[in-house]
Design a protein around this motif. Sequence first.
Motif, mmCIF file in Angstrom:
data_model
loop_
_atom_site.group_PDB
_atom_site.id
_atom_site.type_symbol
_atom_site.label_atom_id
_atom_site.label_comp_id
_atom_site.label_asym_id
_atom_site.label_seq_id
_atom_site.Cartn_x
_atom_site.Cartn_y
_atom_site.Cartn_z
ATOM 1 N N ARG A 45 0.830 -1.217 0.000
ATOM 2 C CA ARG A 45 0.000 0.000 0.000
ATOM 3 C C ARG A 45 0.854 1.253 0.000
ATOM 4 O O ARG A 45 0.539 2.238 -0.674
ATOM 5 C CB ARG A 45 -0.943 -0.008 1.193
ATOM 6 C CG ARG A 45 -2.082 -1.013 1.018
ATOM 7 C CD ARG A 45 -3.068 -0.889 2.143
ATOM 8 N NE ARG A 45 -3.546 0.483 2.242
ATOM 9 C CZ ARG A 45 -4.809 0.841 2.101
ATOM 10 N NH1 ARG A 45 -5.718 -0.078 1.865
ATOM 11 N NH2 ARG A 45 -5.177 2.088 2.208
ATOM 12 N N ALA A 46 1.960 1.233 0.730
ATOM 13 C CA ALA A 46 2.873 2.380 0.751
ATOM 14 C C ALA A 46 3.449 2.610 -0.641
ATOM 15 O O ALA A 46 3.552 3.757 -1.105
ATOM 16 C CB ALA A 46 3.981 2.160 1.770
ATOM 17 N N THR A 47 3.814 1.529 -1.324
ATOM 18 C CA THR A 47 4.336 1.640 -2.691
ATOM 19 C C THR A 47 3.258 2.217 -3.611
ATOM 20 O O THR A 47 3.537 3.086 -4.447
ATOM 21 C CB THR A 47 4.800 0.264 -3.203
ATOM 22 O OG1 THR A 47 5.779 -0.258 -2.306
ATOM 23 C CG2 THR A 47 5.380 0.363 -4.586
ATOM 24 N N ASP A 48 2.025 1.728 -3.453
ATOM 25 C CA ASP A 48 0.917 2.252 -4.253
ATOM 26 C C ASP A 48 0.695 3.743 -4.007
ATOM 27 O O ASP A 48 0.473 4.517 -4.940
ATOM 28 C CB ASP A 48 -0.374 1.481 -3.957
ATOM 29 C CG ASP A 48 -0.355 0.059 -4.493
ATOM 30 O OD1 ASP A 48 0.541 -0.263 -5.318
ATOM 31 O OD2 ASP A 48 -1.238 -0.736 -4.079
ATOM 32 N N VAL A 49 0.772 4.143 -2.735
ATOM 33 C CA VAL A 49 0.592 5.553 -2.384
ATOM 34 C C VAL A 49 1.717 6.392 -2.984
ATOM 35 O O VAL A 49 1.485 7.472 -3.532
ATOM 36 C CB VAL A 49 0.506 5.738 -0.854
ATOM 37 C CG1 VAL A 49 0.603 7.210 -0.467
ATOM 38 C CG2 VAL A 49 -0.788 5.137 -0.319
ATOM 39 N N GLU A 50 2.952 5.905 -2.915
ATOM 40 C CA GLU A 50 4.089 6.627 -3.490
ATOM 41 C C GLU A 50 3.936 6.763 -5.000
ATOM 42 O O GLU A 50 4.189 7.830 -5.571
ATOM 43 C CB GLU A 50 5.398 5.926 -3.150
ATOM 44 C CG GLU A 50 5.812 6.066 -1.701
ATOM 45 C CD GLU A 50 7.044 5.224 -1.365
ATOM 46 O OE1 GLU A 50 7.527 4.471 -2.252
ATOM 47 O OE2 GLU A 50 7.520 5.328 -0.230
ATOM 48 N N SER A 62 1.122 6.658 -6.692
ATOM 49 C CA SER A 62 0.005 7.564 -6.914
ATOM 50 C C SER A 62 0.425 9.013 -6.687
ATOM 51 O O SER A 62 0.065 9.906 -7.446
ATOM 52 C CB SER A 62 -1.147 7.198 -5.989
ATOM 53 O OG SER A 62 -2.210 8.098 -6.139
ATOM 54 N N ARG A 63 1.210 9.219 -5.641
ATOM 55 C CA ARG A 63 1.688 10.580 -5.329
ATOM 56 C C ARG A 63 2.597 11.087 -6.435
ATOM 57 O O ARG A 63 2.520 12.251 -6.831
ATOM 58 C CB ARG A 63 2.427 10.559 -3.991
ATOM 59 C CG ARG A 63 3.029 11.867 -3.567
ATOM 60 C CD ARG A 63 1.945 12.937 -3.337
ATOM 61 N NE ARG A 63 2.581 14.179 -2.998
ATOM 62 C CZ ARG A 63 2.631 15.233 -3.806
ATOM 63 N NH1 ARG A 63 2.045 15.207 -4.960
ATOM 64 N NH2 ARG A 63 3.247 16.331 -3.423
ATOM 65 N N ALA A 64 3.465 10.247 -6.965
ATOM 66 C CA ALA A 64 4.352 10.649 -8.059
ATOM 67 C C ALA A 64 3.523 11.015 -9.293
ATOM 68 O O ALA A 64 3.788 12.019 -9.964
ATOM 69 C CB ALA A 64 5.338 9.535 -8.383
ATOM 70 N N PHE A 65 2.499 10.208 -9.580
ATOM 71 C CA PHE A 65 1.621 10.498 -10.723
ATOM 72 C C PHE A 65 0.887 11.818 -10.515
ATOM 73 O O PHE A 65 0.808 12.659 -11.421
ATOM 74 C CB PHE A 65 0.614 9.356 -10.916
ATOM 75 C CG PHE A 65 -0.380 9.620 -11.992
ATOM 76 C CD1 PHE A 65 -0.027 9.490 -13.332
ATOM 77 C CD2 PHE A 65 -1.674 10.012 -11.684
ATOM 78 C CE1 PHE A 65 -0.948 9.745 -14.344
ATOM 79 C CE2 PHE A 65 -2.599 10.273 -12.686
ATOM 80 C CZ PHE A 65 -2.238 10.136 -14.013
ATOM 81 N N ASP A 66 0.355 12.032 -9.304
ATOM 82 C CA ASP A 66 -0.344 13.271 -8.990
ATOM 83 C C ASP A 66 0.579 14.476 -9.115
ATOM 84 O O ASP A 66 0.193 15.530 -9.627
ATOM 85 C CB ASP A 66 -0.937 13.217 -7.576
ATOM 86 C CG ASP A 66 -2.092 12.233 -7.462
ATOM 87 O OD1 ASP A 66 -2.616 11.809 -8.509
ATOM 88 O OD2 ASP A 66 -2.468 11.894 -6.312
#
Length: 108
Positions: free
Chosen positions: A17-22, A24-28
Amino acid sequence: MPPKKKDNGTVRKVDSRATDVETSRAFDSQTCEELKLKKTELDKALQAERRRIAELTSEFESLREVPDDIEDLRSRSMRCNLLFHGFPEEPSPAARRSENCAKKVLDH
């Protein structure tokens, strides 16, 4: 030992989940930067269009004065014209173009 497997699975889930959040944050973040660049481009285009509108408005205002100038010139050019009434008009446009009005008036 079963509790450790449960903790190990939980750690993997949290890590995933942390990897997914990172990600997602990079994409955002990238999307935000792209939007900022587009906004800057649009702001520049908007400023250019506003300048163009101001120039066109100014030009339009100066053209609004032209009819008054034209009417003044028309009046001045007609000031010395003489009008003669009672002469028969030629029937066709070609005949009217070729008629000698001065001769008709002088002969009368």
